[in-house]
Motif scaffolding. Structure first.
Motif, PDB file in Angstrom:
ATOM      1  N   GLY A 104       0.790  -1.221   0.000  1.00  0.00           N
ATOM      2  CA  GLY A 104       0.000   0.000   0.000  1.00  0.00           C
ATOM      3  C   GLY A 104       0.821   1.268   0.000  1.00  0.00           C
ATOM      4  O   GLY A 104       0.280   2.376  -0.053  1.00  0.00           O
ATOM      5  N   TYR A 105       2.141   1.124   0.058  1.00  0.00           N
ATOM      6  CA  TYR A 105       3.039   2.279   0.072  1.00  0.00           C
ATOM      7  C   TYR A 105       3.997   2.207  -1.115  1.00  0.00           C
ATOM      8  O   TYR A 105       4.052   1.204  -1.835  1.00  0.00           O
ATOM      9  CB  TYR A 105       3.843   2.316   1.377  1.00  0.00           C
ATOM     10  N   LYS A 106       4.776   3.278  -1.288  1.00  0.00           N
ATOM     11  CA  LYS A 106       5.816   3.309  -2.323  1.00  0.00           C
ATOM     12  C   LYS A 106       7.041   4.001  -1.730  1.00  0.00           C
ATOM     13  O   LYS A 106       6.952   4.668  -0.690  1.00  0.00           O
ATOM     14  CB  LYS A 106       5.332   4.083  -3.550  1.00  0.00           C
ATOM     15  N   PHE A 107       8.172   3.819  -2.383  1.00  0.00           N
ATOM     16  CA  PHE A 107       9.359   4.601  -2.049  1.00  0.00           C
ATOM     17  C   PHE A 107       9.387   5.850  -2.913  1.00  0.00           C
ATOM     18  O   PHE A 107       9.135   5.787  -4.127  1.00  0.00           O
ATOM     19  CB  PHE A 107      10.641   3.812  -2.328  1.00  0.00           C
ATOM     20  N   VAL A 108       9.710   6.972  -2.300  1.00  0.00           N
ATOM     21  CA  VAL A 108      10.159   8.146  -3.042  1.00  0.00           C
ATOM     22  C   VAL A 108      11.627   8.332  -2.669  1.00  0.00           C
ATOM     23  O   VAL A 108      11.956   8.472  -1.483  1.00  0.00           O
ATOM     24  CB  VAL A 108       9.342   9.404  -2.696  1.00  0.00           C
ATOM     25  N   VAL A 109      12.495   8.285  -3.665  1.00  0.00           N
ATOM     26  CA  VAL A 109      13.932   8.465  -3.449  1.00  0.00           C
ATOM     27  C   VAL A 109      14.315   9.794  -4.083  1.00  0.00           C
ATOM     28  O   VAL A 109      14.150   9.986  -5.288  1.00  0.00           O
ATOM     29  CB  VAL A 109      14.749   7.312  -4.075  1.00  0.00           C
ATOM     30  N   SER A 110      14.782  10.716  -3.259  1.00  0.00           N
ATOM     31  CA  SER A 110      15.103  12.063  -3.749  1.00  0.00           C
ATOM     32  C   SER A 110      16.518  12.417  -3.339  1.00  0.00           C
ATOM     33  O   SER A 110      16.910  12.171  -2.186  1.00  0.00           O
ATOM     34  CB  SER A 110      14.110  13.066  -3.162  1.00  0.00           C
ATOM     35  N   ASP A 111      17.283  12.977  -4.269  1.00  0.00           N
ATOM     36  CA  ASP A 111      18.660  13.340  -3.919  1.00  0.00           C
ATOM     37  C   ASP A 111      19.039  14.687  -4.502  1.00  0.00           C
ATOM     38  O   ASP A 111      18.444  15.170  -5.449  1.00  0.00           O
ATOM     39  CB  ASP A 111      19.654  12.256  -4.343  1.00  0.00           C
ATOM     40  N   PHE A 112      20.045  15.294  -3.865  1.00  0.00           N
ATOM     41  CA  PHE A 112      20.557  16.576  -4.322  1.00  0.00           C
ATOM     42  C   PHE A 112      21.434  16.383  -5.551  1.00  0.00           C
ATOM     43  O   PHE A 112      22.190  15.412  -5.641  1.00  0.00           O
ATOM     44  CB  PHE A 112      21.396  17.247  -3.231  1.00  0.00           C
ATOM     45  N   SER A 113      21.354  17.319  -6.455  1.00  0.00           N
ATOM     46  CA  SER A 113      22.211  17.309  -7.645  1.00  0.00           C
ATOM     47  C   SER A 113      23.524  18.013  -7.317  1.00  0.00           C
ATOM     48  O   SER A 113      23.521  19.187  -6.935  1.00  0.00           O
ATOM     49  CB  SER A 113      21.490  18.025  -8.796  1.00  0.00           C
ATOM     50  N   ALA A 114      24.638  17.276  -7.415  1.00  0.00           N
ATOM     51  CA  ALA A 114      25.995  17.833  -7.267  1.00  0.00           C
ATOM     52  C   ALA A 114      26.119  18.713  -6.020  1.00  0.00           C
ATOM     53  O   ALA A 114      26.623  19.829  -6.080  1.00  0.00           O
ATOM     54  CB  ALA A 114      26.379  18.625  -8.518  1.00  0.00           C
ATOM     55  N   ILE A 115      25.695  18.192  -4.869  1.00  0.00           N
ATOM     56  CA  ILE A 115      25.623  19.018  -3.659  1.00  0.00           C
ATOM     57  C   ILE A 115      26.986  19.568  -3.245  1.00  0.00           C
ATOM     58  O   ILE A 115      27.120  20.758  -2.930  1.00  0.00           O
ATOM     59  CB  ILE A 115      24.953  18.239  -2.498  1.00  0.00           C
ATOM     60  N   GLU A 116      28.042  18.733  -3.238  1.00  0.00           N
ATOM     61  CA  GLU A 116      29.344  19.239  -2.787  1.00  0.00           C
ATOM     62  C   GLU A 116      29.906  20.275  -3.754  1.00  0.00           C
ATOM     63  O   GLU A 116      30.495  21.276  -3.331  1.00  0.00           O
ATOM     64  CB  GLU A 116      30.335  18.085  -2.589  1.00  0.00           C
ATOM     65  N   ALA A 117      29.711  20.037  -5.045  1.00  0.00           N
ATOM     66  CA  ALA A 117      30.190  21.013  -6.032  1.00  0.00           C
ATOM     67  C   ALA A 117      29.472  22.346  -5.860  1.00  0.00           C
ATOM     68  O   ALA A 117      30.076  23.422  -5.984  1.00  0.00           O
ATOM     69  CB  ALA A 117      29.980  20.476  -7.444  1.00  0.00           C
ATOM     70  N   ARG A 118      28.185  22.312  -5.553  1.00  0.00           N
ATOM     71  CA  ARG A 118      27.411  23.543  -5.358  1.00  0.00           C
ATOM     72  C   ARG A 118      27.867  24.279  -4.102  1.00  0.00           C
ATOM     73  O   ARG A 118      28.036  25.510  -4.106  1.00  0.00           O
ATOM     74  CB  ARG A 118      25.921  23.210  -5.264  1.00  0.00           C
ATOM     75  N   VAL A 119      28.058  23.532  -3.015  1.00  0.00           N
ATOM     76  CA  VAL A 119      28.479  24.162  -1.762  1.00  0.00           C
ATOM     77  C   VAL A 119      29.879  24.755  -1.904  1.00  0.00           C
ATOM     78  O   VAL A 119      30.131  25.897  -1.490  1.00  0.00           O
ATOM     79  CB  VAL A 119      28.430  23.143  -0.600  1.00  0.00           C
TER      80      VAL A 119
END
Length: 662
Positions: free
Chosen positions: A398-413
């Motif tokens: 009855g559920y699903k996974f949502v997998v969300s990640d940052f794009s190039a986080i270290e390069a941006r920081v």
């Protein structure tokens, strides 16, 4: 007397191996038992309640365990909280209460909000994670008793049945009263050492927001992730069949008694005119480039045999709780240089990636349990099983996974902190940083699937290897020579990247100077919005989030080139407490990774109303109802914290019934 706070330490028995299975599985074992309960109330003397020998814990202390107005302290408090959760439910259910909402899978555990962990405090201060190590570095008068390990082996674990011990499989207090008395003293001492650590660190309290982060971390660990035990069991079985088949073929084709033997394989290769000092992955890859086809076939079979994917499945099988969920996989502040999490038990941080085009079909083949069908579809069964490891994590019905990640986080920081504006513009335009980097390095337009596309790989290599002061050695360690770059290309690549990123290079050395000035003058310095504070023999780096990084006993020393360097005390690469040398780019790496960690934590807090059940570096795994909007979660995750205005973030994601790398 009203109980305001307590310090606690437990000694327990369980037939489950906690090092393999974790505390959740350990505590829920039917034979798990509380032996000793040592407790100090409101900073008073430590009392040891000998539960195994009939002693009873006072009702006011039992009631305090689930009273959120009473602060409970322990060293590695997750153990005490989880074990006592299960123990209370079994033995004193009237004193157990849980938290969260109906439908959440944390309901078997005491709320973590009133628990505090001295190990987290030690880690926040840059100290060792072990009670013994922290006590030694702080020079406490009372140290953890060294007899403890032997006593734990004797009383807390099953023992082998022998003629000498009358065939028993467990040692009880009556079997050695003298040891038991020493064990009670050991239990008492652990609380005293833990309290001494609190007292010694009292000038440097952990901020309240860090304890709120710890609470959320514990909630995620309590929630766990569901495992598809059918896939796990079949994968282990398939691996056994596959290894037997590979061994049979190799024995048949080589005449070796044990194809797994490095020595026998070297001798067989020597008989074919091929001599090698090593048979590690890198060496075998090199041999395959020139080996005759019959030898190459054997080497490829050996590579398949060397796949260790089954260990992950075995860890899943070992750690799965009664409800099929794996818990306790994330250690808060496991990396005390940056404050990032460390993986435990199954280790989500180092799962193999999946590149199979027919991932779902391969997964179905394993789930079917038909090994012959599987081996008919896939030539390399071990590699296929390796790529399917992630898919053993599933969402509940009855559920699903949502997998969300940052794009190039270290390069941006890094770009934001260093004020490297051309890079920030790339992110603002949703550009490809590898293409943009190559364009800046080589002065030509580079497009992923267009003009000068061959240069993108060089841009990617440079981005991954050179952002924190890396040079030719960093490129080599990433295997760039094996990827086709020539030795003479490496230094020009370093020079081109640094020339294109002069503000980042300046950032390294501004940080280097600020750290050295703070230590030399015993003062506070600042650069690029980051503060460096020398105080009471410690170096603190104050991050934009308000969190601090801690470095113990910093000094100015001399590096191997005769130049000035910074050293501090910490846990080195050999896991021992030692003096570590550092410099500007390395401090920048700590800062960028720490800020990236804080941004992930901000996203976790923003999405804490969701059922977050896992996270990996820059990625969140959320178990949610099927009507939850993926884009809404990605938008929430991509919100920039108010403490770092102007940073451009982007979060992308996907939804699936099982975990994977999209």
């Amino acid at each position: 007397m009203k109980i305001e706070y307590m310090s606690i330490d437990l000694e327990t028995f369980s037939s489950i191996d906690i090092s393999r299975c974790g505390v959740y599985k350990y505590a829920e074992s039917p034979d798990a038992e509380l032996l000793l309960f040592a407790c100090s109330v409101n900073g008073g003397p430590v009392t040891v309640y000998d539960v195994a020998d009939g002693g009873e814990i006072p009702e006011e202390i039992l009631a305090a365990l689930s009273d959120e107005s009473v602060t409970k302290w322990a060293y590695n408090a997750a153990f005490e909280r989880v074990f006592l959760s299960v123990w209370l439910k079994r033995n004193h259910p009237q004193y157990f209460s849980s938290y969260s909402i109906d439908g959440d899978t944390v309901r078997d555990y005491l709320a973590p909000s009133s628990w505090r962990c001295s190990m987290v405090w030690s880690a926040y201060m840059g100290l060792p994670l072990s009670l013994e190590g922290a006590g030694a570095v702080l020079g406490l008068e009372d140290q953890k008793m060294k007899e403890g390990k032997a006593l734990i082996r004797y009383f807390c674990k099953p023992c082998p049945a022998t003629k000498t011990n009358g065939g028993r499989t467990r040692n009880l207090p009556g079997h050695d009263p003298e040891k038991w008395d020493t064990f009670k003293k050991y239990n008492q001492r652990d609380v005293e050492v833990e309290m001494s650590i609190q007292h010694r660190l009292s000038r440097f309290p952990v901020p309240d927001f860090i304890w709120e982060e710890y609470r959320l971390d514990q909630e995620i660990n309590d929630r766990g992730v569901l495992l598809d035990m059918e896939v796990v069991g079949n994968a282990i079985r398939f691996d056994t069949f596959s290894r037997a088949a590979l061994m049979a073929v190799m024995k048949e084709d080589t005449g070796m008694e044990n194809p797994n033997s490095v020595q026998q394989m070297k001798e067989w290769l020597a008989g074919k005119g091929i001599n090698t000092d090593s048979l590690d992955k890198k060496a075998v890859t090199e041999l395959l480039k020139t080996a005759p086809e019959d030898v190459a076939d054997i080497l490829r079979l050996r590579q398949q045999l060397a796949k260790s994917s089954v260990k992950k499945y075995q860890a899943m099988q070992a750690s799965a709780c009664a409800d099929g969920r794996a818990r306790g996989m994330f250690q808060f502040y496991g990396a005390n240089r940056s404050g990032r999490w460390a993986g435990r038990i199954i280790q989500l941080q180092n799962l193999p990636q999946n590149h199979l085009a027919d991932l779902e079909e391969a997964r179905s083949a394993v789930k079917s349990g038909d090994y012959e069908f599987m081996s008919m579809l896939y030539d390399d069964v071990p590699d296929t099983l390796s790529q399917l490891i992630r898919t053993a994590f599933i969402s509940r019905p009855g559920y699903k996974f949502v997998v969300s990640d940052f794009s190039a986080i270290e390069a941006r920081v890094l770009s934001h902190l260093a004020r490297e504006t051309w890079r920030t513009k790339v992110f603002a335009d949703n550009g490809d940083i590898y293409c943009a980097s190559a364009s800046a390095m080589f002065g030509v337009t580079v497009e992923k699937h267009g003009q000068n596309s061959h240069l993108r790989q060089k841009g990617k290599i440079a981005e991954l290897a050179l952002g924190y002061g890396g040079s030719v050695g960093a490129l080599k360690s990433m295997g760039e020579l094996e990827m086709g770059l020539a030795e003479e290309e490496l230094q020009p690549l370093v020079d081109a990247w640094r020339s294109a990123n002069q503000n980042i290079v300046q950032f390294w050395w501004d940080v280097d100077r600020a750290v050295k000035d703070a230590i030399k003058m015993r003062t506070a310095t600042e650069t690029h919005g980051i503060r460096f504070i020398y105080q009471s023999g410690m170096l603190f780096i104050a991050l934009p989030s308000g969190r601090r990084l801690s470095y113990v006993k910093p000094r100015i020393g001399e590096n191997r080139f005769g130049g000035e360097s910074v050293t501090y005390e910490g846990v080195g690469t050999n896991k021992k407490w030692e003096r570590i040398e550092s410099y500007g780019p390395k401090f920048v790496e700590n800062i960028v990774q720490a800020v990236s960690r804080d941004i992930l934590m901000y996203a976790m807090r923003t999405l804490s109303h969701c059922f977050i059940c896992g996270h990996v570096h820059d990625e969140l795994i959320i178990e949610c109802s099927k009507d939850v909007d993926l884009d809404a979660i990605c938008r929430q995750m991509g919100r920039t914290p108010e403490w770092i205005p102007g940073l451009l973030l982007r979060a992308d994601g996907f939804e699936a019934p099982f975990y994977k790398k999209d």
